[in-house]
Design a protein around this motif. Structure first.
Motif, PDB file in Angstrom:
ATOM      1  N   ALA A  51       0.828  -1.205   0.000  1.00  7.34           N
ATOM      2  CA  ALA A  51       0.000   0.000   0.000  1.00  7.34           C
ATOM      3  C   ALA A  51       0.862   1.255   0.000  1.00  7.34           C
ATOM      4  N   VAL A  53       0.477   5.133   1.505  1.00  6.99           N
ATOM      5  CA  VAL A  53      -0.327   5.821   2.509  1.00  6.99           C
ATOM      6  C   VAL A  53       0.130   7.270   2.604  1.00  6.99           C
ATOM      7  N   ALA A  55      -0.584  10.354   5.165  1.00 12.80           N
ATOM      8  CA  ALA A  55      -1.151  10.651   6.473  1.00 12.80           C
ATOM      9  C   ALA A  55      -1.053  12.152   6.732  1.00 12.80           C
ATOM     10  N   ARG A  67      -5.891   9.244   7.070  1.00 10.42           N
ATOM     11  CA  ARG A  67      -4.950   8.528   6.220  1.00 10.42           C
ATOM     12  C   ARG A  67      -5.648   8.217   4.911  1.00 10.42           C
ATOM     13  N   GLU A  69      -5.278   5.829   1.820  1.00 12.17           N
ATOM     14  CA  GLU A  69      -4.546   4.626   1.448  1.00 12.17           C
ATOM     15  C   GLU A  69      -4.906   4.177   0.043  1.00 12.17           C
ATOM     16  N   LYS A  70      -3.898   3.731  -0.678  1.00 10.64           N
ATOM     17  CA  LYS A  70      -4.071   3.149  -2.003  1.00 10.64           C
ATOM     18  C   LYS A  70      -3.573   1.712  -1.929  1.00 10.64           C
ATOM     19  N   ARG A  71      -4.501   0.760  -2.066  1.00 11.35           N
ATOM     20  CA  ARG A  71      -4.178  -0.667  -2.037  1.00 11.35           C
ATOM     21  C   ARG A  71      -4.632  -1.309  -3.340  1.00 11.35           C
ATOM     22  N   TRP A  81      -8.990   2.674  -3.049  1.00 13.64           N
ATOM     23  CA  TRP A  81      -8.811   3.878  -2.236  1.00 13.64           C
ATOM     24  C   TRP A  81      -9.601   3.771  -0.942  1.00 13.64           C
TER      25      TRP A  81
END
Length: 113
Positions: A51, A53, A55, A67, A69-71, A81
């Protein structure tokens, strides 16, 4: 002239997840507006194997207020997202970055008479 040999990747997958230019521009634009409004003062980025991230902090010594996050592994399921709150709760999840950032952007709206 020499021969250019590509660097081998593990199973065709990148070894690190990151933000592309358009995504990072959108996130940093929101960060700049939140700093100008006095909400945020610091940020951190973590680009890991699973991922990426971003923050955002109210103060540098606290937990992040949000946060982003891109996973990519969740792309086909819930969306890659996620917007995660200060206590770890997922506030918004989606396939596109814009709707995921909408709850934070709503904080910038002011009523004008």
């Amino acid at each position: 002239m020499g021969i250019v040999t590509p660097f081998p990747l593990a199973a065709g997958r990148p070894s690190q997840v990151g933000f592309d230019r358009a995504e990072l521009t959108r996130i940093l634009d929101l960060y700049g507006r939140m700093v100008a409004a006095g909400h945020w003062r610091d940020y951190a980025m973590d680009l890991g194997k699973d991922a990426a991230v971003f923050a955002a902090f109210r103060r540098a010594a606290e937990r992040p207020e949000f946060r982003i996050e891109k996973r990519p592994a969740l792309r086909a399921r819930q969306g890659m997202w996620a917007l995660i709150g200060e206590h770890g709760a997922v506030l918004k999840r989606g396939h596109d970055l814009g709707p995921v950032l909408a709850p934070v952007e709503r904080r910038l709206l002011k009523i004008v008479e």
